[in-house]
Design an enzyme around this catalytic site. Sequence first.
Site, PDB file in Angstrom:
ATOM      1  N   LYS A 218     -22.730  21.538 -26.560  1.00  0.00           N
ATOM      2  CA  LYS A 218     -22.750  22.966 -26.899  1.00  0.00           C
ATOM      3  C   LYS A 218     -23.989  23.340 -27.698  1.00  0.00           C
ATOM      4  O   LYS A 218     -24.677  22.502 -28.269  1.00  0.00           O
ATOM      5  CB  LYS A 218     -21.457  23.351 -27.604  1.00  0.00           C
ATOM      6  N   ARG A 253     -12.908  16.544 -24.761  1.00  0.00           N
ATOM      7  CA  ARG A 253     -13.335  17.084 -23.456  1.00  0.00           C
ATOM      8  C   ARG A 253     -14.854  16.965 -23.383  1.00  0.00           C
ATOM      9  O   ARG A 253     -15.570  17.612 -24.157  1.00  0.00           O
ATOM     10  CB  ARG A 253     -12.887  18.541 -23.333  1.00  0.00           C
TER      11      ARG A 253
END
Length: 273
Positions: A218, A253
């Site tokens: 991210k 994840r």
Amino acid sequence: MKIIKTKDKQLEIGKRTLIMGILNITPDSFSDGGDYYDIDKAINHAKKMIRDGADIIDVGGMSTRPGHEEISVEEEINRVLPVVKRLVKEVDCLISVDTYRWEVALEVLKAGAHIINDVWGLQYDNGEMAKIVGEYKPILVVMHNQNSKEYKEDIMLSMRKFFEKSFMLIDNNNIPRENVFIDPGIGFGKDITLNLEVLRRLGELKDIAPILLGTSRKRFIGTLLGDVPPKERCEGTISTNILSIDKGVEIIRVHDVLEHKKALLVADKIIRG
């Protein structure tokens, strides 16, 4: 340890940290958009992630990155359904679908998917998603999300209130609480400062439900590493995940499955014993 059963599969949590491998069937995801848009490439990548150590494959048909283009429900179904149908037949692994649309959830659950991963925590619609999940009773991930990055109160308190609404929908639709994971929604409705605060304080949420954490590649990690591109954020991602295991995280994840599997073989021995 706890066993969660769904359809023909089960998920054992507590013994070790589980890995959810990300499979984006999209042309525009921030990290790997277009890489696995072809169905054969998608299936092959899923099988590689399983060989590398993934316990779950999470199939996504629409990017939810900031500024993403919303596609039609029909297009989302056309992207994910063929992949889910093949994976259910060809791999021995739990299949998750990343969607907040009840119409998509209905089709993939009928096709045999085991998990619904809802980035709006059942709160995107008027209860239709909750009804579908209540009918089929898959494992459910409810993620915290909001359109704004502004909070009028302590962020953890705000997140708890959000999850209270999700669990009202869960209870009202006879969804088993033992089937539910929460996701703090790193990068969703949060700037870099808030992302880091939530990661530091994750333990404050673990009384609600087991936690799934999705920090993979991210933007805030890229910023901390000196504005590196998504595919150069693996080490930073591993740091966030390892530091979060003892705060209630049971599933991570990730895009980089093999690297995380190796890290977890050591970290779980230290943290979980």
